[in-house]
Design an enzyme around this catalytic site. Structure first.
Site, PDB file in Angstrom:
ATOM      1  N   CYS A   1      -8.218   1.070   7.646  1.00 17.29           N
ATOM      2  CA  CYS A   1      -9.095   1.716   6.661  1.00 17.29           C
ATOM      3  C   CYS A   1      -9.775   0.724   5.725  1.00 17.29           C
ATOM      4  O   CYS A   1     -10.998   0.622   5.693  1.00 17.29           O
ATOM      5  CB  CYS A   1      -8.292   2.725   5.832  1.00 17.29           C
ATOM      6  N   ILE A   2      -8.998   0.028   4.932  1.00 15.00           N
ATOM      7  CA  ILE A   2      -9.544  -0.701   3.795  1.00 15.00           C
ATOM      8  C   ILE A   2     -10.534  -1.798   4.190  1.00 15.00           C
ATOM      9  O   ILE A   2     -11.569  -1.953   3.538  1.00 15.00           O
ATOM     10  CB  ILE A   2      -8.407  -1.260   2.914  1.00 15.00           C
TER      11      ILE A   2
END
Length: 420
Positions: A257-258
């Site tokens: 995600c990040i």
């Protein structure tokens, strides 16, 4: 009610298990034949999910690689990867191929929920477009929602059932149908006005983390130049009961995600003539911090009168975060490849990844090594890249000639400890 879940990875499998444990029939679809066979034999493809849990859910959970069964389910939840291209643009391949697979098997009355993190407008443009292509009216024949995943792998305090779940529908009827299905397992549903608002919510969550982690990584570089312990500073600042949330530095951003999701918004914003400077800057700092850590490894070896070329550099942990078996976008792997490119001899130990995992872009024929005193004494440098709790850090420091710590595990100075 019967639920179909497309993609049985770190998001889809826990979701499937929660539905099955709530007494709902689940059909899980995945293109990985080995994973399908393992689940159907009561095994878990994810190390932090116990085999016994999958085996117990088998009365309600069936895995398959055949999309024909999609026609039998009431709700279809899509949990497939959404990576970036090399140009940092959204790669919609997995979503598009999923929609192509399930399209011929859609039936009236079904819900389609997209959980994959993506740019605002994906549900409207791609999912709804695929549904309409097959002659269905949204909100009447097929119900479409976006409800972003909020999994935190390895975190025993939260799971898919206890984390509040954001949901946005394309119509009020879509939202109502989505709430009906998710309420089977989720304790609190958070309604937003549209699928675009739900998509933006997920991106904001990850951008918040990305920007703050990049900030504290930049602060780490400044603190190191000034001879200040950044972890001492963070601990002191965290005593403030308001206005400060502690984020901790490391060797770079990792996970599914990040490091990826912020660029979905940056890409989409350009369509509107906007530049997302914070997002782009955090990505640049992430690249810078990995290079800085590589430089610190070189400096540490130089301090011991050794060159990186020809040195044996052993990495502790190749997962992107501690106590999980997920190596996607892991900064550890970037560092291993960078060290090897400069002539270093790399090896690793990760109790959660006994062999280097199959990955789309990284291929290292390595297996996890046992951390014996003789082994540690035989390497030139040990890099704490992922700080799994399973490691005995005192023993590692005792037997290693040099330890480069990127995670702040060693707070007391020692001749063989080098902070990065």
């Amino acid at each position: 009610m019967k639920i179909g879940i497309i993609g049985l990875g770190y998001v889809g499998l826990p979701l499937a298990l929660h539905f099955a444990e709530a007494g709902t029939e689940v059909l899980g679809f995945d293109i990985d034949d080995e994973k399908v066979a393992l689940i159907n034999h009561g095994g878990s493809p994810i190390r932090y999910i116990e085999d016994a849990r999958v085996a117990a859910a088998r009365t309600k959970l069936t895995a398959t690689n055949d999309p024909v069964g999609v026609s039998e389910v009431d709700g279809i939840i899509i949990c497939v990867p959404t990576p970036l291209t090399h140009q940092r643009e959204p790669d919609m391949t997995f979503i598009l191929s999923t929609l192509d697979l399930i399209g011929p098997h859609l039936t009236k009355g079904q819900l389609i929920s997209l959980e994959s993190t993506t740019y605002p407008g994906t549900t409207d443009e791609l999912v709804a477009g695929a549904v309409r292509k097959h002659g269905f009216e949204i909100g009447k024949d097929i119900f479409v929602v976006y409800s972003p995943e909020r999994e935190d792998p390895g975190n025993a305090n939260f799971n898919a059932a206890t984390i509040p779940k954001v949901i946005g529908g394309m119509t009020p009827a879509c939202l109502s149908r989505g709430k009906e299905i998710y309420s089977i397992i989720v304790k609190r549903l958070v309604e937003v006005s549209s699928t675009r608002a739900a998509e933006m919510t997920k991106l904001l969550e990850n951008i918040h983390r990305s920007v703050n982690i990049s900030l504290v990584n930049e602060m780490k570089i400044v603190a190191a130049k000034m001879g200040v312990d950044i972890f001492e500073v963070i601990d002191a600042a965290a005593t403030k009961p308001f206005g400060f949330t502690p984020f901790y530095p490391g060797p770079g951003l990792g996970g599914h995600c990040i490091p990826i999701d912020p660029f979905y918004l940056a890409w989409k914003a350009r369509e509107y003539g906007l530049n997302t400077r914070f997002i782009e800057l955090s990505g640049e700092i992430d690249n810078d911090i990995r290079g800085w850590v590589l430089g610190r490894i070189i400096d540490a070896l130089n301090g011991h009168k050794k060159a990186l070329n020809g040195s044996r550099v052993h990495f502790l942990g190749i997962a992107y975060k501690k106590n999980v078996d997920d190596a996607r976008e892991s900064p550890s792997i970037w560092l291993m490849e960078a060290v090897r490119e400069k002539g270093g001899i790399v090896s690793y130990t990760d109790p959660h990844l006994p062999r280097f995992p199959k990955m789309r872009e990284h291929h290292l024929d390595l297996a996890s090594q046992e951390l014996t005193p003789d082994f540690l004494g035989g390497v030139d440098c040990v890099v704490v890249a992922t700080d799994h709790d399973a490691f005995d850090y005192a023993e590692i420091a005792k037997h290693s000639p040099l330890v480069v710590d990127t995670r702040g595990r060693y707070r007391d100075s020692a001749p063989n400890i080098f902070v990065a």
